[in-house]
Design a protein around this motif. Sequence first.
Motif, short mmCIF file in Angstrom:
data_model
loop_
_atom_site.label_atom_id
_atom_site.label_comp_id
_atom_site.label_asym_id
_atom_site.label_seq_id
_atom_site.Cartn_x
_atom_site.Cartn_y
_atom_site.Cartn_z
N MET A 20 76.00 103.76 -54.49
CA MET A 20 75.20 102.55 -54.44
C MET A 20 75.83 101.56 -53.46
N ILE A 21 74.98 100.95 -52.65
CA ILE A 21 75.38 99.93 -51.68
C ILE A 21 74.78 98.61 -52.13
N THR B 53 81.74 93.16 -56.24
CA THR B 53 80.60 94.01 -56.59
C THR B 53 81.07 95.20 -57.42
N ILE B 54 80.15 95.74 -58.21
CA ILE B 54 80.44 96.97 -58.94
C ILE B 54 79.94 98.19 -58.17
N ALA B 55 79.34 97.95 -57.01
CA ALA B 55 78.80 99.03 -56.19
C ALA B 55 79.92 99.81 -55.51
N ASP B 56 79.55 100.93 -54.90
CA ASP B 56 80.52 101.75 -54.18
C ASP B 56 80.78 101.24 -52.78
N PHE B 57 79.76 100.57 -52.22
CA PHE B 57 79.84 100.03 -50.86
C PHE B 57 79.25 98.63 -50.86
N LEU B 58 79.70 97.82 -49.92
CA LEU B 58 79.17 96.47 -49.71
C LEU B 58 78.46 96.43 -48.37
N LEU B 59 77.38 95.66 -48.29
CA LEU B 59 76.70 95.45 -47.01
C LEU B 59 76.57 93.95 -46.77
N LEU B 60 77.12 93.48 -45.66
CA LEU B 60 77.04 92.08 -45.28
C LEU B 60 75.81 91.88 -44.42
N ASP B 61 74.95 90.93 -44.81
CA ASP B 61 73.68 90.73 -44.11
C ASP B 61 73.40 89.24 -44.00
N PRO C 225 84.60 100.31 -48.84
CA PRO C 225 84.01 100.36 -47.50
C PRO C 225 82.82 99.40 -47.40
N TYR C 226 82.67 98.79 -46.21
CA TYR C 226 81.54 97.89 -46.06
C TYR C 226 80.78 98.11 -44.75
N PHE C 227 79.49 97.84 -44.84
CA PHE C 227 78.57 97.88 -43.71
C PHE C 227 78.37 96.45 -43.20
N PRO D 276 84.40 97.40 -39.32
CA PRO D 276 83.76 97.83 -40.56
C PRO D 276 83.76 99.35 -40.73
N PHE D 277 83.43 99.77 -41.93
CA PHE D 277 83.19 101.19 -42.18
C PHE D 277 81.95 101.65 -41.41
N ALA D 278 80.91 100.79 -41.38
CA ALA D 278 79.65 101.18 -40.75
C ALA D 278 78.90 99.95 -40.25
#
Length: 202
Positions: free
Chosen positions: A94-95, A108-116, A144-146, A165-167
Amino acid sequence: MTKVKICGLMDKETVDATCRFGADYIGFVFAPSKREVSAELVRQITKDVPATIKKVGVFVSPTIQQLQQTIAIAHLDFVQIHGDFPTERVDIPMIQAKSVTNTQNYQTIADFLLLDAPPKEYHGGNGVMFDWQAVNLNQLPQIPYFVAGGLRPENVQQALCYFQPFAVDVSSGVETDGQKDLKKIEQFINQVKEYDYVSTTR
């Protein structure tokens, strides 16, 4: 090596070309948007996608039932969630997308973070950059973060240099007149590959 996610895909020709150009993640929007698609369509247009390229479903404040049903039909590998994040887990990574503000808490409790960027008409894919300096990189969770928000072939190397970043994640930045532009998709991916190559050969 930096991963690349091309988001908002809607047809098989673009999916196949994006995979051929070297994307690592391909994103499909299951929320109100000009890029919204159905789970059935995604299953059809991704039937030739290699297992190494991950299919990401993008949702806004979904229920756990919506997630599970769409995952099953579209054969998703990841889910990316904007808005309210469910308290329950699904069986794939989950992102969590978070809008960058000066007061944002990125835990976050997610596996990945996405900065937007903060939402405008839609939660994502608006082509708007956020203030990179508003992010204290030392306060990000150790996952890891996007990075998304207004990226395009012309500025993605600057984002890579700043965030490491990771991605990176792009949608409107590889479009022309609101449609995915294969030339821009290829340019974007090549810019990331070039940055990684130069960084590893210094």
